[in-house]
Design a protein around this motif. Sequence first.
Motif, PDB file in Angstrom:
ATOM      1  N   GLY A  94       0.642  -1.261  -0.024  1.00  0.00           N
ATOM      2  CA  GLY A  94      -0.054   0.190   0.116  1.00  0.00           C
ATOM      3  C   GLY A  94       0.965   1.247   0.172  1.00  0.00           C
ATOM      4  O   GLY A  94       0.268   2.297   0.543  1.00  0.00           O
ATOM      5  N   LEU A  95       1.786   1.229  -0.320  1.00  0.00           N
ATOM      6  CA  LEU A  95       2.930   2.466  -0.637  1.00  0.00           C
ATOM      7  C   LEU A  95       2.179   3.201  -1.546  1.00  0.00           C
ATOM      8  O   LEU A  95       1.726   2.495  -2.569  1.00  0.00           O
ATOM      9  N   PRO A  96       2.313   4.711  -1.431  1.00  0.00           N
ATOM     10  CA  PRO A  96       1.812   5.462  -2.463  1.00  0.00           C
ATOM     11  C   PRO A  96       2.722   5.443  -3.837  1.00  0.00           C
ATOM     12  O   PRO A  96       3.901   5.113  -3.805  1.00  0.00           O
ATOM     13  N   TRP A  97       1.976   5.291  -4.998  1.00  0.00           N
ATOM     14  CA  TRP A  97       2.120   5.404  -6.400  1.00  0.00           C
ATOM     15  C   TRP A  97       3.449   6.195  -6.475  1.00  0.00           C
ATOM     16  O   TRP A  97       4.406   5.746  -7.267  1.00  0.00           O
ATOM     17  N   GLU A  98       3.656   7.528  -6.073  1.00  0.00           N
ATOM     18  CA  GLU A  98       4.703   8.146  -6.557  1.00  0.00           C
ATOM     19  C   GLU A  98       5.920   7.627  -5.904  1.00  0.00           C
ATOM     20  O   GLU A  98       7.095   8.381  -6.184  1.00  0.00           O
ATOM     21  N   GLN A  99       6.065   7.209  -4.809  1.00  0.00           N
ATOM     22  CA  GLN A  99       7.100   6.737  -3.970  1.00  0.00           C
ATOM     23  C   GLN A  99       7.652   5.455  -4.457  1.00  0.00           C
ATOM     24  O   GLN A  99       9.009   5.173  -4.066  1.00  0.00           O
TER      25      GLN A  99
ATOM     26  N   LEU B  84      12.326 -10.130   8.723  1.00  0.00           N
ATOM     27  CA  LEU B  84      10.933 -10.010   8.243  1.00  0.00           C
ATOM     28  C   LEU B  84      11.066 -10.302   6.592  1.00  0.00           C
ATOM     29  O   LEU B  84      10.000 -11.046   6.384  1.00  0.00           O
ATOM     30  N   TRP B  85      12.028 -10.214   6.091  1.00  0.00           N
ATOM     31  CA  TRP B  85      12.345 -10.566   4.844  1.00  0.00           C
ATOM     32  C   TRP B  85      12.157 -12.180   4.711  1.00  0.00           C
ATOM     33  O   TRP B  85      11.457 -12.821   3.670  1.00  0.00           O
ATOM     34  N   PRO B 118       5.639  -1.152   6.779  1.00  0.00           N
ATOM     35  CA  PRO B 118       4.286  -1.608   6.044  1.00  0.00           C
ATOM     36  C   PRO B 118       4.526  -3.267   6.107  1.00  0.00           C
ATOM     37  O   PRO B 118       3.449  -3.993   5.710  1.00  0.00           O
ATOM     38  N   LEU B 119       5.766  -3.603   5.644  1.00  0.00           N
ATOM     39  CA  LEU B 119       5.686  -5.148   5.590  1.00  0.00           C
ATOM     40  C   LEU B 119       5.580  -5.931   6.732  1.00  0.00           C
ATOM     41  O   LEU B 119       4.685  -6.959   6.585  1.00  0.00           O
ATOM     42  N   ALA B 120       6.014  -5.497   7.648  1.00  0.00           N
ATOM     43  CA  ALA B 120       5.757  -6.140   9.058  1.00  0.00           C
ATOM     44  C   ALA B 120       4.258  -6.067   9.241  1.00  0.00           C
ATOM     45  O   ALA B 120       3.651  -7.197   9.648  1.00  0.00           O
ATOM     46  N   ALA B 121       3.597  -5.127   9.000  1.00  0.00           N
ATOM     47  CA  ALA B 121       2.111  -5.036   9.116  1.00  0.00           C
ATOM     48  C   ALA B 121       1.246  -5.831   8.253  1.00  0.00           C
ATOM     49  O   ALA B 121       0.472  -6.986   8.559  1.00  0.00           O
ATOM     50  N   ASP B 122       1.741  -6.077   7.042  1.00  0.00           N
ATOM     51  CA  ASP B 122       1.320  -6.859   5.938  1.00  0.00           C
ATOM     52  C   ASP B 122       1.341  -8.358   6.519  1.00  0.00           C
ATOM     53  O   ASP B 122       0.630  -9.055   6.219  1.00  0.00           O
ATOM     54  N   LEU B 123       2.627  -8.621   7.248  1.00  0.00           N
ATOM     55  CA  LEU B 123       2.629  -9.993   7.666  1.00  0.00           C
ATOM     56  C   LEU B 123       2.142 -10.480   8.828  1.00  0.00           C
ATOM     57  O   LEU B 123       2.249 -11.628   9.383  1.00  0.00           O
TER      58      LEU B 123
END
Lengths: 224, 224
Positions: A94-99, B84-85, B118-123
């Motif tokens: 869910g990271l933003p498009w531009e980043q 995490l990876w 965000p990765l941690a959250a997704d996992l």
Amino acid sequence: MSIRTGSRESPEMYLKSIYQLGVGDAPVPISTLSNRLGISPVSATEMIHRMEKRRLVKHIPYKGVSLTKRGLKQALAVLRRHRLWERFLTDRLGLPWEQVHDVACSLEHSVGPEVTEPLAADLGEPATCPHGNPIPTAEGEMPSERGLRLHELSAGQRAVVDVIRPENAEILEHLASHGVTLGAELELIEIEPLDGARTISVGSKQVVIGKELASCVVVHPIHA
Amino acid sequence: MSIRTGSRESPEMYLKSIYQLGVGDAPVPISTLSNRLGISPVSATEMIHRMEKRRLVKHIPYKGVSLTKRGLKQALAVLRRHRLWERFLTDRLGLPWEQVHDVACSLEHSVGPEVTEPLAADLGEPATCPHGNPIPTAEGEMPSERGLRLHELSAGQRAVVDVIRPENAEILEHLASHGVTLGAELELIEIEPLDGARTISVGSKQVVIGKELASCVVVHPIHA
DNA sequence: CTTAGGTTTAAGGTGTACCTTATAATAACT
DNA sequence: AGTTATTATAAGGTACACCTTAAACCTAAG
């Protein structure tokens, strides 16, 4: 517990840039390349020489560089990784498009097919990156990506945005703030004399964007 | 389109190794470190000096290296990314247990918290890596990870496998082929004289593993 | 207390990837 | 054909991260 990554990082950036700057089979001038990469022409020439020894590129003095078969294959592999990571970053995290572009730039050098292929599978074998650019296949085929550029439209033509390229955060944000996003429908109203700035209507608004910027937007025309 | 990654790669490997080789607050001898990293002691000393200038480690000559507060923080951050990876590679991409370590080793240097959080959250904010090692928190806290090692068991004791460390593919595969996997229940049957090889029973089989290898297996005893 | 062995420093090298400044070569334009 | 601008090469430097060999040094163990 090996420590060496074997800095394939920089050469890969060169390969990618050469591929992206190349129009057809025309060689890319080293100055163009060094410019894009933010590196002195002298250093770029050095690097090109090293890469020529590894048979990744062919350099025709005073003309430019082009990719060998090997170089092309590797460039497309990097591009595939890059765009798959972009998809991952937007779709899964869910990271933003531009980043995502910048992040993907560092991830693209870190892993081989043993990771990217399962990743592609997990993402559902996407055909394009979040900016609309096509993702090369695992076999190293690039789906044709020839579209019309916004600045090639003539007044009165209507079109839909397919791709925005290059994937520069500034560019993306600016265009987005004007309503120019993937899938947006627009109409070219007027072309300014001299500078060639384009007046377009997007949604209910009219906005003006320069010719250079307009050339970043790939569209396909629709019948009004 | 910047090209520099700013090779923080190697120093990060040193930090991670120092953390993992350190028992309590005892400094890690440079020879131990250079050994683990497969690097000459001279080169390791050089690197340690560079890192000392950056206030990442403290070097007590003829004693060893220890992490400063800054170094510790960074080491834990790397470890967090690494684990995490690993989780991502097994849980999301379905890569095999024994392979993810090496891949994670190259991914861990490529991205910052803007991706790993965000990765941690997704996992689902996992607490351990696929090998059972605890994942440091985003704030840089390491959950206690003190367990009994298999070689510390005495004959007749029963235990369950919690962690296998280090995460070396060869070690992992060998142990797995003997039925020693996370969660496996085992009993120590006998300790061989001199060499100290351990005979253990796992499932219905009896296997013999050397003392060194046994020390890689972290367990918690259970009442028979 | 001496000495053997591990540790550190010194010295000189490698390869990669960048830099600047300066000169030479070429292409393209008048 | 000559000049200008671009492109290439040459020379010398920096920084990083590794290497080897050799000498100096400390520590701990006999």
